[in-house]
Design an enzyme around this catalytic site. Structure first.
Site, short mmCIF file in Angstrom:
data_model
loop_
_atom_site.label_atom_id
_atom_site.label_comp_id
_atom_site.label_asym_id
_atom_site.label_seq_id
_atom_site.Cartn_x
_atom_site.Cartn_y
_atom_site.Cartn_z
N SER A 181 46.88 31.03 79.75
CA SER A 181 47.51 31.26 78.90
C SER A 181 48.46 29.97 78.88
O SER A 181 47.81 29.45 76.99
CB SER A 181 48.51 32.40 78.67
OG SER A 181 49.76 32.61 78.92
N HIS A 209 42.52 35.93 76.72
CA HIS A 209 42.36 34.60 75.91
C HIS A 209 40.64 34.14 75.67
O HIS A 209 40.27 33.15 75.13
CB HIS A 209 43.21 33.24 76.32
CG HIS A 209 44.33 33.86 75.92
ND1 HIS A 209 45.17 33.46 74.96
CD2 HIS A 209 45.49 34.42 76.98
CE1 HIS A 209 46.30 33.35 74.71
NE2 HIS A 209 47.00 34.41 75.82
N LYS A 239 44.58 39.18 70.03
CA LYS A 239 44.88 37.23 69.78
C LYS A 239 43.20 37.55 69.20
O LYS A 239 43.15 37.89 67.93
CB LYS A 239 44.31 37.45 71.02
CG LYS A 239 46.34 37.10 71.59
CD LYS A 239 46.12 37.07 73.08
CE LYS A 239 47.77 37.26 73.04
NZ LYS A 239 47.84 37.25 74.32
C1 LIG Z 1 49.05 38.02 74.94
C2 LIG Z 1 48.91 37.72 76.68
C3 LIG Z 1 49.37 39.74 77.02
C4 LIG Z 1 49.83 40.76 76.42
O1 LIG Z 1 49.10 41.61 75.10
P1 LIG Z 1 50.47 42.00 74.06
O2 LIG Z 1 48.86 42.62 73.60
O3 LIG Z 1 50.29 40.90 73.25
O4 LIG Z 1 51.60 42.77 74.60
C5 LIG Z 1 48.93 39.53 78.41
N1 LIG Z 1 48.53 38.98 78.98
C6 LIG Z 1 47.98 37.74 78.70
C7 LIG Z 1 47.04 36.71 80.20
C8 LIG Z 1 48.37 38.01 77.22
O5 LIG Z 1 48.56 35.96 77.21
#
Ligand SMILES: *Cc1c(COP(=O)(O)O)cnc(C)c1O
Length: 388
Positions: A181, A209, A239
């Site tokens: 990330s 991602h 996302k």
């Molecule tokens: C954003 C993210 C999460 C958390 O997901 P949410 O739905 O925002 O709680 C988990 N793992 C990774 C790698 C992320 O980037």
């Protein structure tokens, strides 16, 4: 009456402020998108994870309106009581089919899904092996599981293998971000699967991602990983999918066991069914979203070409919409971020403890909702603020 614990909190807050480590929330008005109003200022945003521009897409908004009239706002109960709506179930089936796994389970957030998978599959007698750059939610989940938690250097499979070879744990689980990330690089999925097979471990891949973006939107799983019973796949849905929530896809027995035992699934109210209806529409848009992904790819090429030779810092190697510009010192990254904001460009400076010391960076994220002009504007501004 003086309350010592409260006074300690106030002192802690004052210390954060004095050390310039206090985090402040930017205030957004209106919809998420490439151009947003933040703290009253109109800016081009290079920091959201809305990679396909679906968060405020008219088709998703229409799906939300239609579902709202059918099923109201709240789910009213947990999934195992009376909150499990047909929209939730339909989304799970459609998602599993799309990513090529036998079954899937929808969670309210990715954080909760990670907590559920690690705490339910592993107990005190298990061992979790995690990449050191994994997302914080995976670190927390590993710690909460009570299993032994062993971390390997980023991408260092030789170290991982020696840790696996030494382990006497009954249940082993290797966990990795699929797309990292803060760096944007992609995990070596098949090589991780080789190790999982050799040492009889689960392989849990968090594709927060990559889902929606890689491989026609299906995410970063390889064909072998798709077919393997030991691979558990996570996509988060706030996302690229533009909505909210997360889905775990795996062998049906894994999903059934999570329904029976995962406390972060059982002891929480189901997410509003209208969100699941939006997710069904989002999945359709992702499936037919090649034009969006093509635009994203062309933005990535434009940015990387335009920033070659930049004096301010260097883009890290990445083919994903996460394009971090490595600067080094905290103060330099913060100053660059502030100068960009003065030019109407929102690019966050990421510092320790989110990333290792002396690797402060501008985390640029690109979206299909950007125009080529937006990218050109960013390139020009970065050259403009670079030391001469
Ligand atoms: C954003 C993210 C999460 C958390 O997901 P949410 O739905 O925002 O709680 C988990 N793992 C990774 C790698 C992320 O980037």
């Amino acid at each position: 009456m003086s309350f010592a614990a409260l006074i300690r909190l106030q002192q802690g807050l004052a210390a954060l402020k004095a050390d310039h480590l206090e985090r402040r929330r930017l205030l957004l008005d209106g919809a998420q998108g490439a151009h947003v109003t933040i703290n009253g200022q109109r800016v081009v945003s290079f920091c959201s994870n809305d990679y396909l521009g679906l968060a405020a897409d008219p088709a998703l908004i229409a799906a939300a309106h239609a579902a709202l009239d059918q099923c109201g706002v709240g789910a009213g109960a947990a999934h195992l009581i009376s909150g499990h709506h047909r929209f939730h179930q339909d989304f799970e089936a459609a998602f599993a089919h799309f990513v090529g796994k036998p079954a899937a389970l929808l969670f309210s957030t990715g954080y909760m899904a990670n907590l559920a998978v690690l705490t339910t599959l592993l107990g005190r007698h298990g061992e979790v092996f995690g990449d050191k750059l994994n997302h914080a939610s995976l670190v927390d989940a590993a710690q909460f599981s009570g299993a032994t938690f062993t971390r390997y250097r980023h991408g260092d499979l030789a170290q991982l293998e020696s840790q696996l070879a030494k382990s006497g744990a009954q249940d082993k689980l290797i966990v990795s971000d699929l797309v990292f990330s803060m760096d944007g690089d992609i995990a070596p999925v098949d090589a991780l699967l080789d190790l999982a097979e050799r040492y009889d471990a689960w392989l849990y891949l968090d594709d927060a991602h990559g889902f929606g973006v890689l491989n026609g939107g299906r995410g970063g799983l390889t064909e072998r990983a798709r077919a393997s019973d030991r691979v558990i796949y996570l996509a988060t849905l706030g996302k690229a999918a533009g909505v909210s929530g997360a889905a775990v896809a795996a062998h049906a027995a894994v999903i059934d066991w999570l329904v029976q035992r995962a406390r972060p699934y059982i002891y929480t109210t189901a997410s509003p069914p209208l969100l699941a209806a939006c997710l069904l529409e989002s999945l359709r848009q992702i499936e037919v979203g090649e034009a969006r992904r093509e635009r994203l790819r062309s933005h990535i090429v434009q940015l990387r070409t335009g920033l070659a030779g930049l004096k301010l810092g260097e883009l890290m190697p990445s083919v994903t919409p996460i394009q971090p510009l490595l600067i080094g010192a905290n103060a330099d990254a913060v100053s660059a971020s502030q100068k960009l904001l003065q030019r109407g460009l929102l690019v966050p400076a990421i510092r320790t403890p989110t990333v290792p010391v002396n690797t402060a960076r501008l985390r640029i994220t690109l979206s299909a909702a950007h125009s080529a002009d937006d990218i050109a504007h960013l390139i020009e501004a970065l050259h403009g603020i670079a030391p001469t």
